[in-house]
Design an enzyme around this catalytic site. Sequence first.
Site, short mmCIF file in Angstrom:
data_model
loop_
_atom_site.label_atom_id
_atom_site.label_comp_id
_atom_site.label_asym_id
_atom_site.label_seq_id
_atom_site.Cartn_x
_atom_site.Cartn_y
_atom_site.Cartn_z
N TYR A 251 0.04 16.96 56.07
CA TYR A 251 -0.45 15.66 55.62
C TYR A 251 -1.97 15.63 55.59
CZ TYR A 251 -1.82 14.29 60.38
OH TYR A 251 -2.43 14.22 61.60
N ARG B 151 -8.31 21.13 52.23
CA ARG B 151 -7.63 21.42 53.50
C ARG B 151 -6.11 21.27 53.35
NH1 ARG B 151 -9.42 18.10 58.75
NH2 ARG B 151 -8.26 16.48 57.67
N ARG C 183 20.71 21.07 56.36
CA ARG C 183 19.92 21.43 57.54
C ARG C 183 20.16 22.87 57.99
NH1 ARG C 183 19.88 21.72 63.08
NH2 ARG C 183 17.96 20.99 64.04
N HIS D 170 17.29 26.01 59.88
CA HIS D 170 15.88 26.20 60.22
C HIS D 170 15.12 27.00 59.17
CE1 HIS D 170 17.39 24.66 63.94
NE2 HIS D 170 16.19 24.68 64.50
N LYS E 85 -2.73 21.16 59.54
CA LYS E 85 -2.52 19.71 59.68
C LYS E 85 -1.05 19.41 59.46
CE LYS E 85 -5.01 15.43 58.74
NZ LYS E 85 -5.12 14.99 60.13
N GLU F 114 -9.93 19.46 71.68
CA GLU F 114 -10.20 18.34 70.76
C GLU F 114 -9.46 17.10 71.24
OE1 GLU F 114 -8.61 19.00 66.78
OE2 GLU F 114 -6.77 19.87 67.59
N LEU G 118 -8.07 21.47 64.90
CA LEU G 118 -8.14 21.17 63.48
C LEU G 118 -9.62 21.07 63.11
CD1 LEU G 118 -6.33 20.34 60.98
CD2 LEU G 118 -7.22 18.05 61.42
N1 PMP Z 1 -8.23 16.90 65.19
C1 PMP Z 1 -7.00 16.38 65.03
C2 PMP Z 1 -5.87 16.91 65.87
C3 PMP Z 1 -6.77 15.36 64.09
O1 PMP Z 1 -5.54 14.86 63.91
C4 PMP Z 1 -7.87 14.86 63.35
C5 PMP Z 1 -7.68 13.73 62.39
N2 PMP Z 1 -7.13 14.16 61.19
C6 PMP Z 1 -9.14 15.44 63.54
C7 PMP Z 1 -9.27 16.45 64.48
C8 PMP Z 1 -10.33 14.98 62.74
O2 PMP Z 1 -10.21 15.40 61.42
P1 PMP Z 1 -10.90 14.61 60.23
O3 PMP Z 1 -12.35 14.48 60.56
O4 PMP Z 1 -10.67 15.46 59.05
O5 PMP Z 1 -10.24 13.28 60.15
#
Ligand code: PMP
Length: 282
Positions: A31, A50, A98, A100, A145, A177, A201
């Site tokens: 997403y 991305r 369904r 996997h 993501k 993070e 991410l």
């Molecule tokens: N880390 C994670 C785990 C996230 O879900 C997000 C939000 N999408 C971010 C960092 C920040 O990413 P962005 O600046 O692209 O929103």
Amino acid sequence: EKIIVNGEMLERNGFYVDIEDRGYQFGDGIYEVIRVYEGRMYTQEEHLNRLYESAGKIGLNISYTKEELTDHLEKLIQSNQLDTGIIYMQFTRGASPRQHAFPVEPVPASYVAYTKVMARPEVFMKEGVKGHLVEDIRWLRCDIKSLNLLGNIMAKQSASEAGCFEAIQHRGETVTEGSSSNVFIVKEGAVITHPATNLILNGITRQEIQKLCSESGIVFEEREFTVTNLMAADEVFIASTTSEVMPIVEIDNTVIGDGKPGQVTKQLQTLFWNRVVERAKL
Ligand code: PMP
């Protein structure tokens, strides 16, 4: 209110997901969330890039070009007359019986997008918010993501229950993070954040901040830092599409710096907003 389903604009009411959609059953999909300021998308190219990268990493085929997706999203914003908010979009590996392993006969990815009104969190940005430390229990491909957000959800819930705005995740001593944001510390004027490895991410906002720092002569270092470094930082902030540059002024009852948003954080907030105004031509 309209939504996009597989490229078509439909009414939100009356749309249902197949019970064997792989996104619904497995979280097998990806997403993006794109900011919309005054009806204009911000850094949509970066977000779409991305999206394709995430798709590539899980072997999911997006059968639309970036131009087609941009066109859908622009039409959706217009139709819903979205001013300031977000667009959420996701692709799953489609609906099939369904099992996997990927469907043997390839099925088209399910694609949906919708808009949501969302103000900029101005009061929080001005006053700062609290963070809550949580062990990072997620898998080792946090660079994707993915729709699989259980680890992130558990972390955020724990922060909410502690009365905090965001979870600050750490793998052992290393800060990774937030639950839906990147984490930064400021020490002696330098901005430090976890390198863009498989453990985080690589936020689009993070990358914007990196550019803003280099343009403004602020030292930006991508390197691991510890929970101890975090608690002893001059300033701490998080960054994301929805939270922009958000000061963290307290972590688990420990005051960061003087308990107010720091100088570098405030400078980055201003630089960030100037860039939005310039790039989105507000
Ligand atoms: N880390 C994670 C785990 C996230 O879900 C997000 C939000 N999408 C971010 C960092 C920040 O990413 P962005 O600046 O692209 O929103």
